[in-house]
Design a protein around this motif. Structure first.
Motif, PDB file in Angstrom:
ATOM      1  N   GLY A  15      39.437  -7.911 -42.692  1.00  0.00           N
ATOM      2  CA  GLY A  15      40.668  -8.120 -41.929  1.00  0.00           C
ATOM      3  C   GLY A  15      41.686  -8.887 -42.750  1.00  0.00           C
ATOM      4  O   GLY A  15      42.890  -8.586 -42.719  1.00  0.00           O
ATOM      5  N   ALA A  18      43.146  -6.474 -45.331  1.00  0.00           N
ATOM      6  CA  ALA A  18      44.107  -5.544 -44.725  1.00  0.00           C
ATOM      7  C   ALA A  18      45.422  -6.255 -44.408  1.00  0.00           C
ATOM      8  O   ALA A  18      46.514  -5.698 -44.603  1.00  0.00           O
ATOM      9  CB  ALA A  18      43.512  -4.941 -43.457  1.00  0.00           C
ATOM     10  N   GLY A  19      45.329  -7.477 -43.913  1.00  0.00           N
ATOM     11  CA  GLY A  19      46.546  -8.231 -43.616  1.00  0.00           C
ATOM     12  C   GLY A  19      47.330  -8.572 -44.864  1.00  0.00           C
ATOM     13  O   GLY A  19      48.566  -8.480 -44.886  1.00  0.00           O
ATOM     14  N   TYR A 147      37.728  -8.667 -36.987  1.00  0.00           N
ATOM     15  CA  TYR A 147      38.592  -7.996 -37.973  1.00  0.00           C
ATOM     16  C   TYR A 147      40.042  -7.976 -37.525  1.00  0.00           C
ATOM     17  O   TYR A 147      40.948  -8.352 -38.287  1.00  0.00           O
ATOM     18  CB  TYR A 147      38.078  -6.580 -38.202  1.00  0.00           C
ATOM     19  CG  TYR A 147      38.996  -5.712 -39.041  1.00  0.00           C
ATOM     20  CD1 TYR A 147      38.841  -5.627 -40.420  1.00  0.00           C
ATOM     21  CD2 TYR A 147      40.019  -4.965 -38.453  1.00  0.00           C
ATOM     22  CE1 TYR A 147      39.676  -4.833 -41.198  1.00  0.00           C
ATOM     23  CE2 TYR A 147      40.866  -4.173 -39.217  1.00  0.00           C
ATOM     24  CZ  TYR A 147      40.687  -4.111 -40.586  1.00  0.00           C
ATOM     25  OH  TYR A 147      41.531  -3.336 -41.346  1.00  0.00           O
ATOM     26  N   LYS A 151      43.146  -9.996 -39.377  1.00  0.00           N
ATOM     27  CA  LYS A 151      44.292  -9.300 -39.948  1.00  0.00           C
ATOM     28  C   LYS A 151      45.595  -9.843 -39.365  1.00  0.00           C
ATOM     29  O   LYS A 151      46.554 -10.146 -40.108  1.00  0.00           O
ATOM     30  CB  LYS A 151      44.196  -7.796 -39.681  1.00  0.00           C
ATOM     31  CG  LYS A 151      45.376  -6.997 -40.231  1.00  0.00           C
ATOM     32  CD  LYS A 151      45.241  -5.514 -39.922  1.00  0.00           C
ATOM     33  CE  LYS A 151      46.465  -4.748 -40.438  1.00  0.00           C
ATOM     34  NZ  LYS A 151      46.376  -3.289 -40.116  1.00  0.00           N
TER      35      LYS A 151
END
Length: 317
Positions: A15, A18-19, A147, A151
């Motif tokens: 997460g 992705a962030g 997750y 993120k």
């Protein structure tokens, strides 16, 4: 009572990755630094898309914190990445002197936190980091639960002016928070409504608290579960509003019983509404090697431990 389900398990460090990748596309001031753990921190996508905004510092964590502090002077928003133990204990002097004392806009992003680092054992696990970081004036401390929330938290802290400690983990855990839920620093999320006991949980223990609440409902016990993703600043209003109904509370965290969420909650209650409190946390010890599941079982960090704590606190009510 609202039921929470999941369709997949993903590690919270993904997460973060992705962030960070999304920030790389939307905020040109975001830069990333790593202490030789790119894969473990899931920074690959950010690096591939923004090679000129990434700095590989190597196994020199103290230097990484100093460089990050310096980058803020030029208007950059540095995100540092390494294991939680190396993000705090190894570099506490640099964080205190170069980042916290002068309020530098550094985001200290710490993976592999808590016991669930697993087989690497006590030298790499950290159960003291929340306490260390929350004691630093001006430091925001965030510990998301899955997750999606990790993120969202990663993206949100880029907008916050000042130092932040973002803590996340290694194992795959249930994804149950809404993908589109806005992350508000310092704003707790009430997950279930209840009248008999308040359960406030953070990180990996949020899912365990939800599982416990379903089992408690079957026993005729109504539990209100609150997701405390921000430990500092603590959402005292949400906690006090809940205990005004339930008159007792259980805190649950993957951290030492000393210095973590439980102590922050206890301070709030002692000043404003003293009620019985029980703790689910590691009882002042180091960890050891084992699978995450084995360690959560041995150190009483699961739904069974939450249920036992609820029964204890109800007996005191």
């Amino acid at each position: 009572m609202k039921k929470y389900t999941f369709t997949e398990k993903i590690d919270t460090r993904s997460g973060f990755g992705a962030g960070l990748a999304e920030l790389g596309r939307t905020n040109e001031n975001v830069v990333a630094l790593c202490a030789d753990l790119i894969g473990s921190l899931k920074m690959n996508t950010f690096i591939e898309e923004n090679p000129d905004r990434f700095f590989q510092i190597g196994i020199a964590e103290a230097n990484m914190m100093g460089i990050a502090a310096g980058l803020t002077i030029g208007g950059k928003i540095p995100f540092t990445g390494t294991f939680a133990n190396f993000s705090t204990a190894r570099v506490y002097d640099q964080i205190r002197q170069s980042i916290a004392y002068s309020g530098k806009n550094v985001k200290i992003c710490a993976s592999h936190a808590g016991l669930t680092l697993g087989e690497d054992g006590a030298t790499h696990q950290t159960l003291e980091d929340i306490g260390m970081m929350k004691m630093l004036p001006g430091m925001v401390v965030i510990n998301p639960c899955d997750y999606n929330q990790t993120k969202a938290a990663t993206i949100a802290i880029a907008e916050h002016e000042g130092p932040v400690y973002l803590r996340f983990g290694r194992p795959a855990v249930p994804v149950f928070m809404p993908e589109d839920e806005k992350f508000e620093i310092g704003k707790a999320i009430q997950l279930t409504e209840g009248s008999d006991v308040t359960i406030v949980a953070t990180g990996h223990l949020v899912w365990e608290a939800l599982q416990a609440s379903e089992q408690l409902e079957a026993m005729g016990i109504s539990a209100e579960v609150i997701n405390i993703h921000t430990i500092k600043p603590l959402d005292e209003e949400a906690i006090l509003k809940s205990v005004a109904k339930t008159n007792c509370i259980v805190t649950a965290e993957e951290h030492n019983i000393l210095g973590g969420l439980g102590e922050s909650v206890a301070r709030t209650l002692s000043l404003k509404n003293p009620v019985p409190q029980e703790y689910v946390a590691v009882n002042d010890s180091f960890g050891e090697s084992g699978t995450p599941a084995q360690l959560m079982e041995k150190y009483d960090l699961n739904d069974k431990a939450v249920i036992a704590a609820v029964k204890r606190v109800l007996d005191r009510k």
